[in-house]
Design a protein around this motif. Structure first.
Motif, mmCIF file in Angstrom:
data_model
loop_
_atom_site.group_PDB
_atom_site.id
_atom_site.type_symbol
_atom_site.label_atom_id
_atom_site.label_comp_id
_atom_site.label_asym_id
_atom_site.label_seq_id
_atom_site.Cartn_x
_atom_site.Cartn_y
_atom_site.Cartn_z
ATOM 1 N N VAL A 144 9.139 -1.223 -18.363
ATOM 2 C CA VAL A 144 8.159 -2.130 -18.186
ATOM 3 C C VAL A 144 8.750 -3.381 -17.050
ATOM 4 C CG1 VAL A 144 6.582 -3.799 -18.725
ATOM 5 C CG2 VAL A 144 6.704 -2.000 -20.325
ATOM 6 N N LYS A 145 9.803 -3.682 -17.100
ATOM 7 C CA LYS A 145 10.403 -4.823 -16.240
ATOM 8 C C LYS A 145 10.479 -4.077 -14.641
ATOM 9 C CE LYS A 145 14.264 -7.917 -15.748
ATOM 10 N NZ LYS A 145 15.640 -8.497 -16.265
ATOM 11 N N GLN A 146 11.073 -2.890 -14.831
ATOM 12 C CA GLN A 146 11.522 -2.211 -13.541
ATOM 13 C C GLN A 146 10.216 -1.770 -12.824
ATOM 14 O OE1 GLN A 146 14.238 -1.985 -12.059
ATOM 15 N NE2 GLN A 146 15.636 -2.549 -13.425
ATOM 16 N N ILE A 147 9.478 -0.875 -13.520
ATOM 17 C CA ILE A 147 8.092 -0.725 -12.946
ATOM 18 C C ILE A 147 7.283 -1.931 -12.610
ATOM 19 C CG2 ILE A 147 6.019 0.942 -13.115
ATOM 20 C CD1 ILE A 147 7.720 2.725 -14.925
ATOM 21 N N GLY A 148 7.075 -2.592 -13.456
ATOM 22 C CA GLY A 148 5.955 -3.748 -13.473
ATOM 23 C C GLY A 148 6.381 -4.680 -12.372
ATOM 24 N N GLY A 149 7.718 -4.772 -12.139
ATOM 25 C CA GLY A 149 8.160 -5.670 -11.251
ATOM 26 C C GLY A 149 7.898 -5.503 -9.891
ATOM 27 N N ASN A 150 8.176 -4.056 -9.766
ATOM 28 C CA ASN A 150 7.838 -3.396 -8.485
ATOM 29 C C ASN A 150 6.467 -3.449 -8.059
ATOM 30 O OD1 ASN A 150 10.510 -2.701 -7.128
ATOM 31 N ND2 ASN A 150 10.505 -1.530 -8.996
ATOM 32 N N VAL A 151 5.588 -3.268 -8.995
ATOM 33 C CA VAL A 151 4.075 -3.276 -8.779
ATOM 34 C C VAL A 151 3.714 -4.842 -8.554
ATOM 35 C CG1 VAL A 151 1.794 -2.999 -9.641
ATOM 36 C CG2 VAL A 151 3.603 -1.268 -10.274
ATOM 37 N N LEU A 152 4.123 -5.825 -9.241
ATOM 38 C CA LEU A 152 3.845 -7.147 -8.895
ATOM 39 C C LEU A 152 4.326 -7.365 -7.882
ATOM 40 C CD1 LEU A 152 4.488 -8.743 -12.333
ATOM 41 C CD2 LEU A 152 2.204 -8.391 -11.461
ATOM 42 N N LEU A 153 5.221 -7.117 -7.295
ATOM 43 C CA LEU A 153 5.984 -7.338 -5.832
ATOM 44 C C LEU A 153 4.925 -7.139 -4.679
ATOM 45 C CD1 LEU A 153 8.605 -8.818 -5.127
ATOM 46 C CD2 LEU A 153 9.546 -6.692 -4.703
ATOM 47 N N GLY A 154 4.012 -6.001 -4.886
ATOM 48 C CA GLY A 154 3.181 -5.966 -3.707
ATOM 49 C C GLY A 154 1.952 -6.554 -3.997
ATOM 50 N N VAL A 155 1.470 -6.998 -5.095
ATOM 51 C CA VAL A 155 0.265 -7.439 -5.338
ATOM 52 C C VAL A 155 -0.123 -8.645 -4.118
ATOM 53 C CG1 VAL A 155 -1.211 -8.845 -6.873
ATOM 54 C CG2 VAL A 155 -0.187 -6.826 -7.636
ATOM 55 N N PRO A 156 0.801 -9.529 -3.774
ATOM 56 C CA PRO A 156 0.383 -10.549 -2.898
ATOM 57 C C PRO A 156 0.035 -10.002 -1.414
ATOM 58 C CG PRO A 156 2.406 -11.427 -3.894
ATOM 59 C CD PRO A 156 2.085 -9.692 -4.595
ATOM 60 N N PHE A 157 0.737 -8.709 -1.044
ATOM 61 C CA PHE A 157 0.340 -8.028 0.166
ATOM 62 C C PHE A 157 -1.248 -7.945 0.114
ATOM 63 C CE2 PHE A 157 4.659 -7.435 0.778
ATOM 64 C CZ PHE A 157 4.893 -7.511 2.176
ATOM 65 N N GLY A 158 -1.698 -7.267 -1.088
ATOM 66 C CA GLY A 158 -3.248 -6.983 -0.848
ATOM 67 C C GLY A 158 -4.058 -8.163 -1.124
#
Length: 212
Positions: free
Chosen positions: A124-138
């Protein structure tokens, strides 16, 4: 005798013409009725279009310029802060991980590796962290750059930036490697951020003119 014989024929012709004449008259009311129906339909369509245009103008009305400028400045500040955090997370050397990391050019390989980890929290840390890293772009890109509004533009911009970051990781940073799955997860995060918040914020700050 000839004259007397012709009289009934003339009378029959006159009567036939008189009785046949009224049959052509009902066509005129039909044309008038059709004209009234067409005119009322046109008026209804014009009224409907005017109502739709007015509703569109009211819905997409832009914020006042001072508030719009303030929103852009706040979004730009958050964008700069996010860029600093992104650089520290992705471009910081990690010599201890040199033997553990490797480049991944096949989509899905890293995701399977994350999911195969014994601890669910690590996945969850690996996958969720990468997903959250892209949220500010959107969320921030449509506000900071009005021309970049739109789902496809935001996704393309996010994917381009993350590809550059991954290339820099693989080529310049010790203990880091290029991973295509990270780009996919970051772009997915941008998609989520745009659909949940970025689209609404961009419409409120930068309203589009509606064609009437």
């Amino acid at each position: 005798m000839a004259r007397a014989a012709l009289r009934p024929l003339t009378t029959f012709r006159l009567r036939t013409a008189k009785t046949a004449a009224p049959e052509a008259e009902p066509a005129e009311p039909d044309k008038a009725q059709r004209g009234r129906r067409t005119g009322s339909a046109r008026k209804a369509r014009k009224a409907e279009r005017a109502a739709e245009a007015e509703a569109a103008r009211t819905e997409h009305r832009a914020l006042p310029f001072p508030l719009r400028l303030l929103a852009m400045l706040v979004a730009f500040t958050f964008m700069v802060a996010f860029a600093v955090v992104l650089a520290r997370i992705t471009l910081e050397p990690s010599p201890a991980s040199t033997a553990l990391v490797h480049s991944n050019l096949r989509p899905g390989d890293s995701l399977r590796a994350y999911l195969d980890q014994p601890a669910l929290r690590d996945a969850v840390k690996q996958i969720g962290g990468n997903v959250l890293l892209g949220v500010p772009f959107g969320v921030l890109v449509p506000v900071v750059a009005p021309r970049a509004r739109g789902l496809m533009r935001v996704l393309l911009l996010t994917a381009t930036v993350m590809l550059l970051v991954e290339f820099a990781q693989g080529a310049l940073v010790t203990g880091r490697a290029f991973d295509i799955d990270d780009v996919i997860l970051n772009t997915t995060g941008a998609l989520i951020g745009y659909l949940l918040l970025g689209r609404r914020v961009s419409r409120a700050v930068h309203a589009r003119r509606q064609r009437v």
